[in-house]
Write a protein that holds these residues in place. Structure first.
Motif, PDB file in Angstrom:
ATOM      1  N   ALA A   1       0.640  -1.463   0.229  1.00 13.62           N
ATOM      2  CA  ALA A   1      -0.702  -0.056  -0.020  1.00 13.62           C
ATOM      3  C   ALA A   1       1.347   1.575   0.177  1.00 13.62           C
ATOM      4  O   ALA A   1       0.623   2.031  -0.807  1.00 13.62           O
ATOM      5  CB  ALA A   1      -0.809   0.005   1.423  1.00 13.62           C
ATOM      6  N   GLU A   2       2.192   1.335   0.884  1.00 12.62           N
ATOM      7  CA  GLU A   2       2.882   2.454   0.337  1.00 12.62           C
ATOM      8  C   GLU A   2       4.079   2.650  -0.353  1.00 12.62           C
ATOM      9  O   GLU A   2       4.271   3.161  -0.755  1.00 12.62           O
ATOM     10  CB  GLU A   2       3.157   2.762   2.001  1.00 12.62           C
ATOM     11  N   LYS A   3       4.383   1.540  -0.365  1.00 13.65           N
ATOM     12  CA  LYS A   3       5.558   1.410  -1.105  1.00 13.65           C
ATOM     13  C   LYS A   3       5.390  -0.369  -1.877  1.00 13.65           C
ATOM     14  O   LYS A   3       6.150  -1.237  -1.247  1.00 13.65           O
ATOM     15  CB  LYS A   3       6.890   1.283  -0.839  1.00 13.65           C
ATOM     16  N   GLY A   4       5.344  -0.381  -2.907  1.00 17.48           N
ATOM     17  CA  GLY A   4       5.349  -1.614  -3.913  1.00 17.48           C
ATOM     18  C   GLY A   4       6.498  -1.719  -4.696  1.00 17.48           C
ATOM     19  O   GLY A   4       7.336  -1.263  -4.836  1.00 17.48           O
ATOM     20  N   PRO A   5       6.558  -2.728  -5.183  1.00 16.55           N
ATOM     21  CA  PRO A   5       8.178  -3.078  -5.669  1.00 16.55           C
ATOM     22  C   PRO A   5       7.711  -2.650  -6.987  1.00 16.55           C
ATOM     23  O   PRO A   5       6.969  -2.670  -7.628  1.00 16.55           O
ATOM     24  CB  PRO A   5       7.609  -5.031  -6.147  1.00 16.55           C
ATOM     25  N   PRO A   6       9.191  -2.293  -7.657  1.00 17.58           N
ATOM     26  CA  PRO A   6       9.250  -2.106  -9.164  1.00 17.58           C
ATOM     27  C   PRO A   6       8.985  -2.885 -10.049  1.00 17.58           C
ATOM     28  O   PRO A   6       9.851  -3.810  -9.487  1.00 17.58           O
ATOM     29  CB  PRO A   6      10.158  -0.915  -9.322  1.00 17.58           C
ATOM     30  N   ASP A   7       8.668  -3.187 -11.471  1.00 18.57           N
ATOM     31  CA  ASP A   7       8.074  -4.154 -12.229  1.00 18.57           C
ATOM     32  C   ASP A   7       9.224  -4.869 -12.359  1.00 18.57           C
ATOM     33  O   ASP A   7       9.264  -5.989 -12.512  1.00 18.57           O
ATOM     34  CB  ASP A   7       7.837  -3.409 -13.198  1.00 18.57           C
ATOM     35  N   ASP A   8      10.620  -4.114 -12.568  1.00 17.66           N
ATOM     36  CA  ASP A   8      11.853  -4.787 -12.794  1.00 17.66           C
ATOM     37  C   ASP A   8      13.057  -5.637 -11.568  1.00 17.66           C
ATOM     38  O   ASP A   8      13.282  -6.145 -12.276  1.00 17.66           O
ATOM     39  CB  ASP A   8      13.122  -3.900 -12.719  1.00 17.66           C
ATOM     40  N   GLU A   9      12.215  -5.707 -10.406  1.00 15.30           N
ATOM     41  CA  GLU A   9      13.182  -6.792  -8.828  1.00 15.30           C
ATOM     42  C   GLU A   9      11.184  -7.176  -8.877  1.00 15.30           C
ATOM     43  O   GLU A   9      11.822  -8.385  -8.793  1.00 15.30           O
ATOM     44  CB  GLU A   9      12.594  -5.679  -8.112  1.00 15.30           C
ATOM     45  N   LEU A  10      10.251  -6.883  -8.827  1.00 14.18           N
ATOM     46  CA  LEU A  10       9.112  -7.807  -9.936  1.00 14.18           C
ATOM     47  C   LEU A  10       8.982  -9.242 -10.862  1.00 14.18           C
ATOM     48  O   LEU A  10       8.999 -10.011 -10.181  1.00 14.18           O
ATOM     49  CB  LEU A  10       7.575  -7.589  -9.302  1.00 14.18           C
ATOM     50  N   ALA A  11       9.471  -8.795 -11.642  1.00 14.03           N
ATOM     51  CA  ALA A  11       8.967  -9.618 -12.820  1.00 14.03           C
ATOM     52  C   ALA A  11      10.297 -10.891 -12.236  1.00 14.03           C
ATOM     53  O   ALA A  11       9.247 -11.705 -13.516  1.00 14.03           O
ATOM     54  CB  ALA A  11      10.061  -9.133 -14.113  1.00 14.03           C
ATOM     55  N   PRO A  12      11.480 -11.544 -12.285  1.00 12.21           N
ATOM     56  CA  PRO A  12      12.043 -11.727 -12.247  1.00 12.21           C
ATOM     57  C   PRO A  12      11.696 -13.714 -11.243  1.00 12.21           C
ATOM     58  O   PRO A  12      12.096 -14.666 -11.466  1.00 12.21           O
ATOM     59  CB  PRO A  12      13.168 -11.616 -12.047  1.00 12.21           C
ATOM     60  N   PHE A  13      10.774 -12.957 -10.142  1.00 14.72           N
ATOM     61  CA  PHE A  13       9.989 -14.387  -8.952  1.00 14.72           C
ATOM     62  C   PHE A  13       9.622 -15.218  -9.708  1.00 14.72           C
ATOM     63  O   PHE A  13      10.399 -16.654  -9.418  1.00 14.72           O
ATOM     64  CB  PHE A  13       9.715 -13.212  -8.470  1.00 14.72           C
ATOM     65  N   PRO A  14       8.425 -15.408 -11.083  1.00  8.06           N
ATOM     66  CA  PRO A  14       7.993 -16.005 -11.087  1.00  8.06           C
ATOM     67  C   PRO A  14       8.593 -17.889 -11.635  1.00  8.06           C
ATOM     68  O   PRO A  14       8.312 -18.451 -11.063  1.00  8.06           O
ATOM     69  CB  PRO A  14       7.260 -15.615 -11.377  1.00  8.06           C
ATOM     70  N   GLN A  15       9.495 -16.954 -12.506  1.00  5.23           N
ATOM     71  CA  GLN A  15      10.431 -17.947 -13.130  1.00  5.23           C
ATOM     72  C   GLN A  15      11.392 -18.483 -12.718  1.00  5.23           C
ATOM     73  O   GLN A  15      11.436 -19.603 -12.519  1.00  5.23           O
ATOM     74  CB  GLN A  15      10.531 -17.164 -14.400  1.00  5.23           C
ATOM     75  N   LYS A  16      11.972 -18.020 -11.095  1.00  4.94           N
ATOM     76  CA  LYS A  16      13.036 -18.346 -10.094  1.00  4.94           C
ATOM     77  C   LYS A  16      12.406 -19.617  -9.357  1.00  4.94           C
ATOM     78  O   LYS A  16      12.081 -20.518  -9.195  1.00  4.94           O
ATOM     79  CB  LYS A  16      13.057 -17.682  -9.690  1.00  4.94           C
ATOM     80  N   TRP A  17      10.375 -19.403  -9.494  1.00  2.00           N
ATOM     81  CA  TRP A  17       9.676 -19.861  -8.344  1.00  2.00           C
ATOM     82  C   TRP A  17       9.196 -21.148  -9.133  1.00  2.00           C
ATOM     83  O   TRP A  17       9.811 -22.225  -8.275  1.00  2.00           O
ATOM     84  CB  TRP A  17       8.671 -19.253  -7.918  1.00  2.00           C
ATOM     85  N   CYS A  18       9.277 -21.111 -10.493  1.00  4.49           N
ATOM     86  CA  CYS A  18       8.818 -22.463 -11.354  1.00  4.49           C
ATOM     87  C   CYS A  18      10.411 -23.361 -11.522  1.00  4.49           C
ATOM     88  O   CYS A  18      10.027 -24.409 -11.305  1.00  4.49           O
ATOM     89  CB  CYS A  18       8.427 -21.978 -12.705  1.00  4.49           C
TER      90      CYS A  18
END
Length: 131
Positions: free
Chosen positions: A49-66
Motif C-alpha cells: 500500500a505504501e511502497k510496492g515493488p518496481p516491475d523490474d524487481e518483481l518480474a524475475p520471481f515467477p520464473q525463479k519459483w517455477c
C-alpha cells in the motif's frame, strides 16, 4: 475440493489478467511477464500500500519459483526470506500476500505446478488475492 477451488481461482485470475492486458492491442500476444505483472498490480496487496515493488524487481520471481519447483523444492523453501521470498531493497511483502503472489506467479509461468503449490500452501491459499 481444495484443488478444484485453486484451479478455478487460477483460471479466473489468468483470464482477467489476459483481458486486462489486451486493451487497445486486441489480438496481440501477451507475455507471461505482462500477465503476471498485471495480475500482481490488480491484486492490491496490503503490504504494498505504501511502497510496492518496481516491475523490474518483481518480474524475475515467477520464473525463479517455477525453476525451484521443477528442481523439487517446496513452497516452504521458496518462501524462505533468504531464498526466493518476494521482497527487495525498498519493498517487502507480508507472508499472506507472498503466498498469494506465489499462486499468481505459478499460475502464469508454470500452471502445471498450481495443484502442487495449492496443496503445499494449504486451505489459506484459496482466498482470492484480487480485490
Amino acid at each position: 475440493m481444495r484443488r478444484s477451488t485453486v484451479t478455478a481461482l487460477t483460471a479466473v485470475l489468468l483470464a482477467g489478467a489476459a483481458v486486462g492486458c489486451t486493451g487497445s492491442g486486441e489480438g496481440r500476444n501477451v507475455s507471461k511477464k505482462e500477465r503476471f505483472l498485471d495480475a500482481a498490480h490488480s491484486a492490491h496487496f496490503e503490504s504494498w500500500a505504501e511502497k510496492g515493488p518496481p516491475d523490474d524487481e518483481l518480474a524475475p520471481f515467477p520464473q525463479k519459483w517455477c525453476d525451484a519447483l521443477a528442481a523439487g523444492q517446496s513452497t516452504e523453501y521458496i518462501l524462505n526470506p533468504r531464498v526466493l521470498y518476494p521482497n527487495g531493497p525498498q519493498w517487502g511483502t507480508k507472508v499472506e500476500d507472498a503466498r498469494k503472489l506465489l499462486v499468481l506467479g505459478v499460475g502464469v509461468y508454470c500452471p502445471n505446478m498450481s495443484d502442487r503449490v495449492a496443496e503445499e500452501l494449504g486451505p489459506d491459499n484459496t482466498a482470492s488475492p484480487v480485490g
